[in-house]
Structure formats: C-alpha cells, structure tokens
Scaffold this active site. Structure first.
Site, PDB file in Angstrom:
ATOM      1  N   HIS A   1     -83.308 -15.472 -52.985  1.00  0.00           N
ATOM      2  CA  HIS A   1     -82.385 -14.361 -52.728  1.00  0.00           C
ATOM      3  C   HIS A   1     -83.124 -13.086 -52.335  1.00  0.00           C
ATOM      4  O   HIS A   1     -82.503 -12.152 -51.817  1.00  0.00           O
ATOM      5  CB  HIS A   1     -81.560 -14.111 -53.993  1.00  0.00           C
TER       6      HIS A   1
ATOM      7  N   ASP B   1     -81.171 -13.582 -47.054  1.00  0.00           N
ATOM      8  CA  ASP B   1     -81.264 -15.032 -47.163  1.00  0.00           C
ATOM      9  C   ASP B   1     -79.984 -15.663 -46.643  1.00  0.00           C
ATOM     10  O   ASP B   1     -78.910 -15.074 -46.736  1.00  0.00           O
ATOM     11  CB  ASP B   1     -81.498 -15.435 -48.617  1.00  0.00           C
TER      12      ASP B   1
ATOM     13  N   ASN C   1     -72.927 -12.016 -51.331  1.00  0.00           N
ATOM     14  CA  ASN C   1     -72.436 -10.848 -52.061  1.00  0.00           C
ATOM     15  C   ASN C   1     -73.027  -9.531 -51.585  1.00  0.00           C
ATOM     16  O   ASN C   1     -72.367  -8.493 -51.641  1.00  0.00           O
ATOM     17  CB  ASN C   1     -72.691 -11.014 -53.560  1.00  0.00           C
TER      18      ASN C   1
ATOM     19  N   ASN D   1     -75.356  -7.413 -55.453  1.00  0.00           N
ATOM     20  CA  ASN D   1     -73.910  -7.239 -55.271  1.00  0.00           C
ATOM     21  C   ASN D   1     -73.466  -5.786 -55.288  1.00  0.00           C
ATOM     22  O   ASN D   1     -72.273  -5.503 -55.181  1.00  0.00           O
ATOM     23  CB  ASN D   1     -73.128  -8.053 -56.305  1.00  0.00           C
TER      24      ASN D   1
END
Length: 210
Positions: A39, A113, A134, A88
């Site tokens: 991520h 990613d 997100n 997020n």
C-alpha cells in the site's frame, strides 16, 4: 489549525513558475511499520524522485511532508508530497496542497498501488473513479474533481482467498523485492515523463509492448 486556516497561508507563486509546477503525491500510511507495505509503494516512488532531484522531505504548513525541486535546470518543478495521515484521509492534505501552491487538479499526479494490474507493471491515466482505493476515494471527495493524473503501480491480486485489505498491508514478498527497485524506478520515470512531455506521450512510452 484547521484546513481553512491553512488555505490562508497560500503561497504567492510566480505565475510562470506555477504554470510549470506539478504536485506529485505518493499515497501510503505513516510510520515505520507500514513503510514496506504494498500500500506504500506510492511513497516509495516519491522518495525515489526526491533522491533524483536532490531534495529532502520537510515539515510543511499543510498536514504533509514536502520536497521541492526541478526536474532539470529550466525544466518542470516537482512538489513531492506525503501525507502525515493515513491512506483513507488523503483528501484533506491533497486539497490543502493544491490551494497552497495555487494549482488546479490537472497539475496533480497521484502515485498509488493498484490491485487490478500485475506486479511490476506501471499504467498511467487521467480521470476516472476510485476503483475501491480508499486514498483515491478520499481525494475525489475532498477535491470534487477527478481530472488529476494517476500513476498506477501494479501490485497484483492477492493469492487464493486472501483479503485484499490484508494483502496491501503486507510487505512485498521476497520474490517481489528482487525486482521492486526496478518497479519503483519505472514509476518514477513515468512521473518525470508526464511532467516533461505530457500524459499522452508518457502513455505511449509506458504502455507500449517491451
């Protein structure tokens, strides 16, 4: 200090410089425990870009760390950024950075990613939805604009029935790490190409068969 207060701190940019400036945001989560996660590959890419232009990340008036420099003397200016918050909540910092530098979303490049393309693959696009990501979801919500460019760094789908959220929060495997440096370098090359020659020319280069 709220984001409204931060907007009042907007920099007085020289219009000529601002017109040649790109905000490049690498998405990820803060903290050493996340640094090697799939991520966080977006932040790995902006770290590589900062190294290339000889800049270091510093605390910024917005809730981000920022490194600034030119691609080459007289070339495009890159403002490289990593949010201080979690993936997020990327939207607020990105919106604040755009306002601080006096930039429109079409001067924003988000590096992130991407599950839907294979590992060791880079794809470029402008506009579109969030695809369940997100970080992109929050940027779209905060800016109200989808016209920014995305550098999508392929991490592939999770094996078997592994949950996608767990997969992206794991470090790259040993096999992946063997070629990770090349993937990060390719994504950094793609950012430079977008800033230098534009998205269409960059897509022709990076989407063409090897």
């Amino acid at each position: 200090m709220g984001l409204t207060d931060l907007f009042r701190l907007r920099r007085k940019e020289d219009p000529t410089v601002a017109a040649n400036t790109w905000l490049v945001v690498g998405l990820g989560n803060p903290g050493a425990q996340y640094a090697g996660n799939r991520h966080n590959v977006g932040q790995m890419v902006v770290d590589e870009l900062a190294y290339r232009i000889g800049a270091s990340f510093k605390t910024h008036k917005t809730p981000s760390r920022v490194a600034e420099g030119f691609l080459r003397p007289g070339g495009p200016k890159l403002v490289l950024a990593k949010s201080n918050g979690f993936m997020n909540t990327s939207g607020g910092p990105v919106s604040a950075l755009l306002k601080f530098y006096g930039l429109e979303p079409d001067r924003l490049i988000v590096v992130h990613d991407e599950l839907d393309i294979p590992f060791d693959t880079v794809r470029l696009k402008a506009g579109g939805g969030h695809g369940g990501h997100n970080g992109l979801r929050d940027i779209l919500k905060a800016t109200g604009n989808a016209d920014f460019t995305r550098v999508r760094v392929g991490v592939g789908r999770p094996p078997g029935r592994q949950d996608a959220a767990d997969y992206v929060l794991k470090d790259f495997s040993g096999t992946e790490r063997a070629t990770l440096a090349n993937l990060v370098s390719d994504a950094a090359d793609a950012v430079e190409a977008i800033a230098d020659v534009g998205l269409v020319a960059a897509q022709q280069k990076f989407h063409s068969p090897a």
